[in-house]
Design an enzyme around this catalytic site. Structure first.
Site, short mmCIF file in Angstrom:
data_model
loop_
_atom_site.label_atom_id
_atom_site.label_comp_id
_atom_site.label_asym_id
_atom_site.label_seq_id
_atom_site.Cartn_x
_atom_site.Cartn_y
_atom_site.Cartn_z
N LYS A 44 -28.56 24.59 22.41
CA LYS A 44 -28.00 25.87 22.54
C LYS A 44 -28.22 26.60 23.97
CE LYS A 44 -28.82 26.15 17.51
NZ LYS A 44 -29.69 26.56 16.48
N ASP A 69 -40.06 28.80 16.54
CA ASP A 69 -38.96 28.11 16.60
C ASP A 69 -37.89 28.96 17.67
OD1 ASP A 69 -36.30 27.07 16.03
OD2 ASP A 69 -36.60 27.58 13.89
N ARG A 121 -27.24 17.44 21.45
CA ARG A 121 -27.27 17.91 20.15
C ARG A 121 -28.80 17.20 19.49
NH1 ARG A 121 -23.54 20.70 18.71
NH2 ARG A 121 -24.71 21.60 17.07
N THR A 126 -34.22 23.36 19.15
CA THR A 126 -32.90 22.40 19.45
C THR A 126 -32.94 22.38 20.92
OG1 THR A 126 -31.74 24.49 19.38
CG2 THR A 126 -31.77 23.21 17.24
N TYR A 185 -32.39 0.11 18.55
CA TYR A 185 -33.48 0.52 17.57
C TYR A 185 -34.78 0.74 18.18
CZ TYR A 185 -32.19 1.88 12.66
OH TYR A 185 -32.05 2.33 11.80
N GLU A 200 -37.85 2.28 16.51
CA GLU A 200 -38.69 2.87 15.74
C GLU A 200 -40.34 2.79 16.42
OE1 GLU A 200 -38.21 0.92 11.97
OE2 GLU A 200 -36.89 2.41 11.14
C1 LIG Z 1 -30.06 26.20 15.29
C2 LIG Z 1 -31.16 26.49 14.50
C3 LIG Z 1 -32.08 25.57 13.89
C4 LIG Z 1 -31.46 24.29 13.26
O1 LIG Z 1 -30.79 23.48 14.35
P1 LIG Z 1 -29.98 22.20 13.52
O2 LIG Z 1 -29.87 21.38 15.15
O3 LIG Z 1 -28.66 22.75 13.55
O4 LIG Z 1 -30.56 21.58 12.62
C5 LIG Z 1 -33.15 25.87 13.41
N1 LIG Z 1 -33.69 27.10 13.75
C6 LIG Z 1 -33.30 27.91 14.35
C7 LIG Z 1 -34.14 29.33 14.72
C8 LIG Z 1 -31.97 27.85 14.94
O5 LIG Z 1 -31.13 28.75 15.53
#
Ligand SMILES: *Cc1c(COP(=O)(O)O)cnc(C)c1O
Length: 416
Positions: free
Chosen positions: A226, A197, A232, A223, A51, A53
């Site tokens: 990807k 994003d 993750r 993220t 932990y 925090e």
């Molecule tokens: C995949 C994605 C997310 C969300 O990611 P998670 O880890 O699944 O919550 C947010 N914004 C965009 C543009 C994404 O492609």
């Protein structure tokens, strides 16, 4: 025999089956990738137990000397990788990163402009079933009806009219390059913050294969699992002025204890992404997507916007007379893993969709190149033109499994 095989053969057997599935199928879901053995090892490390925090040097619990070291390393590498003032590496997923970014900068009821979900935006950019759509006033923008691409002049007019507090750029199903400089100009003209994003394209940005939002955006969420090929999780990058607000919005604003095992693995992934090999990988991902796109179009498919600039392709299955769902299921039967998707101005429901989303990132991680993309495209076209043909599907499935086994999956050495 591993500890898991000894103590829990049930779970061990399921994981072993998943390893085989990952080796024998072609992973073409545009948001997926294969993390390296090093990333997997850090994810499965003893940091699971801790932990922590708070932030480095300001933890609520004792025993965080090594948590501080690994989080600081992850932050330093993220800042170097993307050329930003500030990085918060604690968000546990992209959705939570976006929630924290909004909480850091706007109030409930404020206006947010994001790309409409059915045209490639994300749930967290204002869907009515998501917290974003429930808490904020959402004004969705769209792609141009003819070109199926972003029309910056139209977005500018709309922004000047609705005066959003935040404009979100960055998508889940948009196959084209995004002009972050143009978005920054629009945001400045209407007094909005620019939030990028870059979840889908973070690996391309890291490797110099897509324009970086870093000079233009007030804050960047992403993220890490990807195209960036990490564990993750997610991160938020920002200019120094927003650093404190963002840190507070992540913890204690929206999250509890950070996932230190994921943060250790993020440090590993950022280290990998800083190498020349990763730069080459990112460029190859884009090259492979272009090759795949050309081969699919030559095979008779229509691609939304007529092609791709990034790792992602959105095919319009109407061109072969079937729905996206039918295409997804037929391809799954043939060992090719994809997802159905809506296309701009889709006439089908989101559960069925007219589109099929394909990505090149995972196959490129298996060291596939142009020849392989053309072979894969030929299989896809063959299945989509005869989606009910059991014989075709079974033949392709066997060919795909044999082919796929010849391309090692990073992080998997022992699939049997
Ligand atoms: C995949 C994605 C997310 C969300 O990611 P998670 O880890 O699944 O919550 C947010 N914004 C965009 C543009 C994404 O492609």
């Amino acid at each position: 025999m591993s500890a898991l095989e000894r103590t829990d053969p049930d779970v061990a057997a399921i994981i072993a089956d998943e390893r085989v599935r990952q080796v024998e199928t072609l992973e073409m879901i545009a948001s997926e990738n294969y993390a390296s053995a090093a990333v997997l090892e850090a994810t499965g490390s003893v940091f699971t137990n801790k932990y922590a925090e708070g932030y480095s040097g300001k933890r609520y619990y004792a025993g965080n000397v090594h948590s501080d070291r690994v989080e600081t390393l992850a932050i330093d590498r993220a800042k170097a990788l993307f050329g930003v003032d500030h990085a918060n590496v604690q968000p546990t997923s992209g959705a939570e990163a976006n929630m924290a970014a909004y909480f850091a900068t706007i109030e409930p009821g404020d206006t947010v402009m994001g790309l409409s979900l059915d045209q490639g935006g994300h749930l967290t950019h204002g869907s009515p079933v998501n917290f974003s759509g429930r808490l904020y006033t959402i004004v969705p923008y769209t792609v141009d009806r003819e070109t199926e691409m972003l029309d910056m002049a139209a977005i500018r007019r709309q922004a000047l009219e609705c005066r959003p507090k935040i404009i979100v750029a960055g998508y889940t199903a948009y196959p084209r390059a995004i002009d972050f400089a143009a978005f920054a100009e629009v945001a400045a003209a209407c007094g909005a913050l620019l939030m990028v994003d870059m979840s889908h394209i973070a690996g391309l940005v890291a490797g110099g294969a897509h324009m970086s939002p870093a000079p233009y955006a007030d804050m960047i969420t992403s993220t890490t699992h990807k195209t960036l090929r990490g564990p993750r999780g997610a991160l938020i990058l920002s200019k120094a002025a927003l650093a404190e607000a963002i840190d507070k919005a992540v913890f204690p604003g929206t999250q509890g204890g950070p996932h230190m095992h994921s943060i250790a693995a993020k440090a590993v992934a950022f280290g990998e992404a800083l190498t020349p090999q990763f730069r080459a990988y990112a460029h190859k991902v884009v090259e492979n997507a272009a090759t795949l796109a050309d081969a699919l179009m030559a095979g008779g498919l229509r691609l939304v916007s007529g092609g791709t600039d990034n790792h992602l392709i959105l095919a319009d299955c109407n061109a072969v007379g079937i729905s996206g769902l039918k295409a997804q299921n037929a391809l799954q039967g043939a060992g090719i893993i994809t997802n159905k998707n809506t296309i701009p101005n889709d006439t089908r429901s989101p559960f069925v969709g007219s589109g099929l989303r394909l990505g090149s990132a995972a196959l490129t991680s298996r060291a596939m190149g142009g020849d392989e993309m053309r072979r894969v495209a030929a299989w896809i076209v063959r299945v989509l033109k005869d989606p009910d043909g059991d014989g075709v599907r079974e033949t392709v499935r066997q060919e795909v499994a044999e082919f796929a086994r010849a391309y090692p999956v990073p992080g998997i050495t022992d699939a049997v």
